[in-house]
Design a protein around this motif. Structure first.
Motif, PDB file in Angstrom:
ATOM      1  N   GLN A  16      12.429   5.290   5.969  1.00 29.22           N
ATOM      2  CA  GLN A  16      11.449   4.211   5.839  1.00 29.22           C
ATOM      3  C   GLN A  16      10.015   4.947   6.058  1.00 29.22           C
ATOM      4  O   GLN A  16       9.852   5.953   6.919  1.00 29.22           O
ATOM      5  CB  GLN A  16      11.580   3.276   7.115  1.00 29.22           C
ATOM      6  CG  GLN A  16      12.874   2.245   6.966  1.00 29.22           C
ATOM      7  CD  GLN A  16      12.728   1.276   5.673  1.00 29.22           C
ATOM      8  OE1 GLN A  16      11.607   0.620   5.700  1.00 29.22           O
ATOM      9  NE2 GLN A  16      13.601   0.798   4.921  1.00 29.22           N
ATOM     10  N   LYS A  53       8.111   2.868  -0.577  1.00 33.81           N
ATOM     11  CA  LYS A  53       9.296   2.967  -0.833  1.00 33.81           C
ATOM     12  C   LYS A  53       9.361   4.200  -1.877  1.00 33.81           C
ATOM     13  O   LYS A  53       8.855   4.302  -2.929  1.00 33.81           O
ATOM     14  CB  LYS A  53       9.999   1.850  -1.533  1.00 33.81           C
ATOM     15  CG  LYS A  53      11.519   1.992  -1.589  1.00 33.81           C
ATOM     16  CD  LYS A  53      12.076   0.921  -1.987  1.00 33.81           C
ATOM     17  CE  LYS A  53      13.620   1.090  -2.380  1.00 33.81           C
ATOM     18  NZ  LYS A  53      14.319  -0.158  -2.846  1.00 33.81           N
ATOM     19  N   ARG A 111       6.667   9.147   7.778  1.00 35.52           N
ATOM     20  CA  ARG A 111       8.097   8.910   7.982  1.00 35.52           C
ATOM     21  C   ARG A 111       8.333   8.165   9.499  1.00 35.52           C
ATOM     22  O   ARG A 111       7.896   8.744  10.410  1.00 35.52           O
ATOM     23  CB  ARG A 111       8.982  10.118   7.635  1.00 35.52           C
ATOM     24  CG  ARG A 111      10.350   9.908   7.734  1.00 35.52           C
ATOM     25  CD  ARG A 111      11.190  11.237   7.566  1.00 35.52           C
ATOM     26  NE  ARG A 111      12.661  10.928   7.708  1.00 35.52           N
ATOM     27  CZ  ARG A 111      13.328  11.907   7.879  1.00 35.52           C
ATOM     28  NH1 ARG A 111      12.736  12.958   8.299  1.00 35.52           N
ATOM     29  NH2 ARG A 111      14.597  11.654   8.105  1.00 35.52           N
ATOM     30  N   ILE A 133       5.477   4.304   6.444  1.00 35.20           N
ATOM     31  CA  ILE A 133       4.553   3.552   6.410  1.00 35.20           C
ATOM     32  C   ILE A 133       3.076   4.204   6.045  1.00 35.20           C
ATOM     33  O   ILE A 133       3.348   5.444   6.134  1.00 35.20           O
ATOM     34  CB  ILE A 133       4.209   2.602   7.759  1.00 35.20           C
ATOM     35  CG1 ILE A 133       4.135   3.771   8.972  1.00 35.20           C
ATOM     36  CG2 ILE A 133       5.526   1.680   8.156  1.00 35.20           C
ATOM     37  CD1 ILE A 133       3.736   3.271  10.285  1.00 35.20           C
ATOM     38  N   ARG A 137      -3.048  -1.208   5.078  1.00 36.22           N
ATOM     39  CA  ARG A 137      -1.798  -0.718   5.578  1.00 36.22           C
ATOM     40  C   ARG A 137      -0.774  -0.657   4.532  1.00 36.22           C
ATOM     41  O   ARG A 137      -0.970  -1.747   3.801  1.00 36.22           O
ATOM     42  CB  ARG A 137      -1.389  -1.294   7.105  1.00 36.22           C
ATOM     43  CG  ARG A 137      -2.325  -1.008   8.051  1.00 36.22           C
ATOM     44  CD  ARG A 137      -2.381   0.417   8.461  1.00 36.22           C
ATOM     45  NE  ARG A 137      -3.379   0.550   9.672  1.00 36.22           N
ATOM     46  CZ  ARG A 137      -4.484   0.773   9.514  1.00 36.22           C
ATOM     47  NH1 ARG A 137      -5.207   0.956   8.423  1.00 36.22           N
ATOM     48  NH2 ARG A 137      -5.259   0.961  10.788  1.00 36.22           N
ATOM     49  N   CYS A 138       0.127   0.314   4.338  1.00 33.94           N
ATOM     50  CA  CYS A 138       1.107   0.048   3.420  1.00 33.94           C
ATOM     51  C   CYS A 138       2.630   0.451   4.064  1.00 33.94           C
ATOM     52  O   CYS A 138       2.706   0.958   4.791  1.00 33.94           O
ATOM     53  CB  CYS A 138       0.718   1.171   1.980  1.00 33.94           C
ATOM     54  SG  CYS A 138       0.508   2.691   2.515  1.00 33.94           S
ATOM     55  N   GLN A 139       3.445   0.052   2.909  1.00 32.61           N
ATOM     56  CA  GLN A 139       4.828   0.218   3.077  1.00 32.61           C
ATOM     57  C   GLN A 139       5.395   1.032   1.807  1.00 32.61           C
ATOM     58  O   GLN A 139       6.096   0.238   1.007  1.00 32.61           O
ATOM     59  CB  GLN A 139       5.547  -0.798   3.470  1.00 32.61           C
ATOM     60  CG  GLN A 139       5.142  -1.735   4.528  1.00 32.61           C
ATOM     61  CD  GLN A 139       4.004  -2.802   4.270  1.00 32.61           C
ATOM     62  OE1 GLN A 139       4.147  -3.333   3.191  1.00 32.61           O
ATOM     63  NE2 GLN A 139       3.049  -2.796   4.979  1.00 32.61           N
ATOM     64  N   ASN A 165       4.780   1.008  -3.764  1.00 38.30           N
ATOM     65  CA  ASN A 165       3.780   1.255  -2.480  1.00 38.30           C
ATOM     66  C   ASN A 165       3.244  -0.365  -2.364  1.00 38.30           C
ATOM     67  O   ASN A 165       2.517  -0.704  -3.152  1.00 38.30           O
ATOM     68  CB  ASN A 165       2.639   2.168  -2.379  1.00 38.30           C
ATOM     69  CG  ASN A 165       2.178   2.199  -1.142  1.00 38.30           C
ATOM     70  OD1 ASN A 165       2.583   1.709  -0.319  1.00 38.30           O
ATOM     71  ND2 ASN A 165       0.936   2.923  -1.066  1.00 38.30           N
ATOM     72  N   THR A 166       3.735  -1.199  -1.430  1.00 36.97           N
ATOM     73  CA  THR A 166       3.230  -2.567  -1.136  1.00 36.97           C
ATOM     74  C   THR A 166       2.175  -2.284  -0.155  1.00 36.97           C
ATOM     75  O   THR A 166       2.487  -1.521   0.749  1.00 36.97           O
ATOM     76  CB  THR A 166       4.354  -3.548  -1.035  1.00 36.97           C
ATOM     77  OG1 THR A 166       4.895  -3.135   0.190  1.00 36.97           O
ATOM     78  CG2 THR A 166       5.355  -4.008  -2.069  1.00 36.97           C
ATOM     79  N   ALA A 167       1.122  -3.063  -0.198  1.00 38.59           N
ATOM     80  CA  ALA A 167       0.089  -2.789   0.914  1.00 38.59           C
ATOM     81  C   ALA A 167      -0.561  -4.201   1.140  1.00 38.59           C
ATOM     82  O   ALA A 167      -0.644  -5.194   0.146  1.00 38.59           O
ATOM     83  CB  ALA A 167      -0.920  -1.762   0.534  1.00 38.59           C
TER      84      ALA A 167
END
Length: 155
Positions: free
Chosen positions: A135, A120, A153, A137, A116-118, A88-90
Protein backbone atom coordinates in the motif's frame (compact mmCIF):
# COMPACT_ATOMS: atom_id res chain seq x y z
CA UNK A 1 -7.46 -2.05 21.48
CA UNK A 2 -5.63 0.52 19.36
CA UNK A 3 -2.82 -0.76 17.18
CA UNK A 4 0.30 1.32 16.60
CA UNK A 5 0.33 3.46 13.45
CA UNK A 6 2.19 2.00 10.48
CA UNK A 7 5.60 3.34 9.54
CA UNK A 8 6.28 4.94 6.16
CA UNK A 9 9.17 4.35 3.77
CA UNK A 10 9.96 7.05 1.19
CA UNK A 11 9.95 5.34 -2.22
CA UNK A 12 10.26 8.13 -4.80
CA UNK A 13 9.47 11.65 -5.94
CA UNK A 14 7.75 12.39 -9.24
CA UNK A 15 7.91 15.55 -11.32
CA UNK A 16 5.05 15.15 -13.81
CA UNK A 17 4.69 17.44 -16.82
CA UNK A 18 1.22 18.26 -18.11
CA UNK A 19 -0.52 19.85 -21.06
CA UNK A 20 -3.31 22.45 -20.79
CA UNK A 21 -6.55 21.07 -19.33
CA UNK A 22 -9.34 19.74 -21.50
CA UNK A 23 -12.52 21.22 -20.07
CA UNK A 24 -15.28 18.61 -20.24
CA UNK A 25 -17.81 20.81 -18.46
CA UNK A 26 -20.52 20.61 -15.85
CA UNK A 27 -22.09 17.15 -15.54
CA UNK A 28 -24.68 15.87 -13.05
CA UNK A 29 -21.76 14.61 -10.91
CA UNK A 30 -19.88 17.95 -10.95
CA UNK A 31 -17.37 19.84 -13.08
CA UNK A 32 -15.21 17.46 -15.14
CA UNK A 33 -11.71 18.20 -16.49
CA UNK A 34 -9.01 16.04 -18.06
CA UNK A 35 -5.34 16.98 -17.71
CA UNK A 36 -3.06 15.23 -20.25
CA UNK A 37 0.19 13.87 -18.81
CA UNK A 38 3.10 14.54 -21.17
CA UNK A 39 6.02 12.97 -19.26
CA UNK A 40 8.16 13.44 -16.21
CA UNK A 41 10.84 12.01 -13.97
CA UNK A 42 10.87 9.57 -11.07
CA UNK A 43 13.74 9.78 -8.59
CA UNK A 44 14.20 8.27 -5.19
CA UNK A 45 15.71 5.69 -2.92
CA UNK A 46 13.63 2.78 -4.32
CA UNK A 47 12.40 3.84 -7.81
CA UNK A 48 14.02 5.77 -10.65
CA UNK A 49 12.79 6.24 -14.18
CA UNK A 50 10.49 8.34 -16.35
CA UNK A 51 6.79 9.05 -16.53
CA UNK A 52 5.72 8.08 -20.04
CA UNK A 53 3.59 10.43 -22.13
CA UNK A 54 0.01 9.39 -22.75
CA UNK A 55 -1.53 9.29 -19.30
CA UNK A 56 -4.12 11.66 -17.92
CA UNK A 57 -5.58 13.02 -14.71
CA UNK A 58 -9.38 12.92 -14.70
CA UNK A 59 -10.76 15.49 -12.30
CA UNK A 60 -14.13 15.98 -10.62
CA UNK A 61 -14.43 19.47 -9.11
CA UNK A 62 -16.99 19.94 -6.29
CA UNK A 63 -18.07 22.42 -3.59
CA UNK A 64 -17.96 25.48 -5.85
CA UNK A 65 -14.46 24.52 -6.93
CA UNK A 66 -12.80 24.09 -3.55
CA UNK A 67 -12.58 20.28 -3.65
CA UNK A 68 -11.00 18.26 -6.45
CA UNK A 69 -11.22 14.47 -6.67
CA UNK A 70 -8.38 13.32 -8.92
CA UNK A 71 -7.91 10.02 -10.76
CA UNK A 72 -4.59 9.93 -12.63
CA UNK A 73 -3.53 6.94 -14.71
CA UNK A 74 -0.13 6.66 -16.31
CA UNK A 75 2.89 4.41 -16.85
CA UNK A 76 6.35 4.71 -15.33
CA UNK A 77 9.30 3.20 -17.19
CA UNK A 78 11.97 2.30 -14.65
CA UNK A 79 15.70 2.60 -15.37
CA UNK A 80 15.93 -1.17 -16.01
CA UNK A 81 13.22 -0.96 -18.72
CA UNK A 82 10.45 -2.45 -16.54
CA UNK A 83 7.11 -0.71 -16.66
CA UNK A 84 4.75 0.07 -13.81
CA UNK A 85 1.09 1.03 -14.22
CA UNK A 86 0.02 3.75 -11.78
CA UNK A 87 -3.52 4.62 -10.76
CA UNK A 88 -3.32 7.50 -8.34
CA UNK A 89 -6.47 8.80 -6.68
CA UNK A 90 -6.18 12.01 -4.72
CA UNK A 91 -8.05 14.71 -2.86
CA UNK A 92 -7.07 18.34 -3.26
CA UNK A 93 -8.80 20.96 -1.09
CA UNK A 94 -8.18 24.68 -1.34
CA UNK A 95 -9.89 27.99 -0.75
CA UNK A 96 -12.12 29.26 -3.54
CA UNK A 97 -9.48 31.86 -4.49
CA UNK A 98 -6.66 29.29 -4.64
CA UNK A 99 -8.87 26.82 -6.50
CA UNK A 100 -9.60 29.43 -9.16
CA UNK A 101 -5.89 30.21 -9.43
CA UNK A 102 -5.09 26.51 -9.94
CA UNK A 103 -7.82 26.16 -12.58
CA UNK A 104 -6.48 29.26 -14.37
CA UNK A 105 -2.92 27.90 -14.39
CA UNK A 106 -1.60 30.42 -11.86
CA UNK A 107 0.80 29.62 -9.01
CA UNK A 108 -0.45 29.09 -5.46
CA UNK A 109 1.26 28.74 -2.10
CA UNK A 110 1.50 24.94 -1.62
CA UNK A 111 1.27 25.36 2.16
CA UNK A 112 -2.34 26.52 1.68
CA UNK A 113 -3.42 23.41 -0.28
CA UNK A 114 -4.35 19.99 1.10
CA UNK A 115 -3.19 17.47 -1.54
CA UNK A 116 -2.94 13.80 -0.52
CA UNK A 117 -2.99 10.71 -2.69
CA UNK A 118 -3.30 6.92 -2.65
CA UNK A 119 -1.26 5.52 -5.54
CA UNK A 120 -1.77 1.91 -6.59
CA UNK A 121 1.20 0.44 -8.46
CA UNK A 122 1.10 -2.62 -10.73
CA UNK A 123 4.48 -4.08 -11.63
CA UNK A 124 5.27 -6.21 -14.66
CA UNK A 125 8.65 -7.67 -13.64
CA UNK A 126 9.32 -10.11 -10.76
CA UNK A 127 11.93 -7.86 -9.12
CA UNK A 128 9.24 -5.19 -8.72
CA UNK A 129 6.51 -7.50 -7.33
CA UNK A 130 6.71 -5.68 -3.98
CA UNK A 131 5.08 -2.68 -5.69
CA UNK A 132 1.92 -4.69 -6.35
CA UNK A 133 2.05 -6.22 -2.86
CA UNK A 134 2.20 -2.94 -0.93
CA UNK A 135 0.00 0.00 0.00
CA UNK A 136 1.18 3.54 -0.75
CA UNK A 137 0.21 7.05 0.24
CA UNK A 138 1.62 10.35 -0.88
CA UNK A 139 1.60 14.11 -0.91
CA UNK A 140 1.25 16.38 -3.90
CA UNK A 141 1.86 19.91 -5.06
CA UNK A 142 0.38 21.48 -8.19
CA UNK A 143 2.25 24.14 -10.15
CA UNK A 144 1.17 25.90 -13.34
CA UNK A 145 3.22 23.52 -15.51
CA UNK A 146 3.20 20.28 -13.56
CA UNK A 147 2.53 18.16 -10.52
CA UNK A 148 5.06 17.10 -7.90
CA UNK A 149 4.37 13.96 -5.87
CA UNK A 150 6.14 12.03 -3.13
CA UNK A 151 5.17 8.37 -2.68
CA UNK A 152 5.57 6.46 0.59
CA UNK A 153 5.18 2.73 1.16
CA UNK A 154 3.06 1.87 4.19
CA UNK A 155 5.07 -0.67 6.21
Amino acid sequence: MTLPPPALEHVCDLAVTIAPPVEVGQTPAGLRRMIPITGGTVTGPRLNGTVMAGGADFQLILNSGTQAHLDARYVIELDDGSRVFVQNTALRVASLENSQRIMNGQPVNPDEIYFRCQPKLEATAPQWAWLSDSQFIGSGRRTPDGVYLSFYRVL
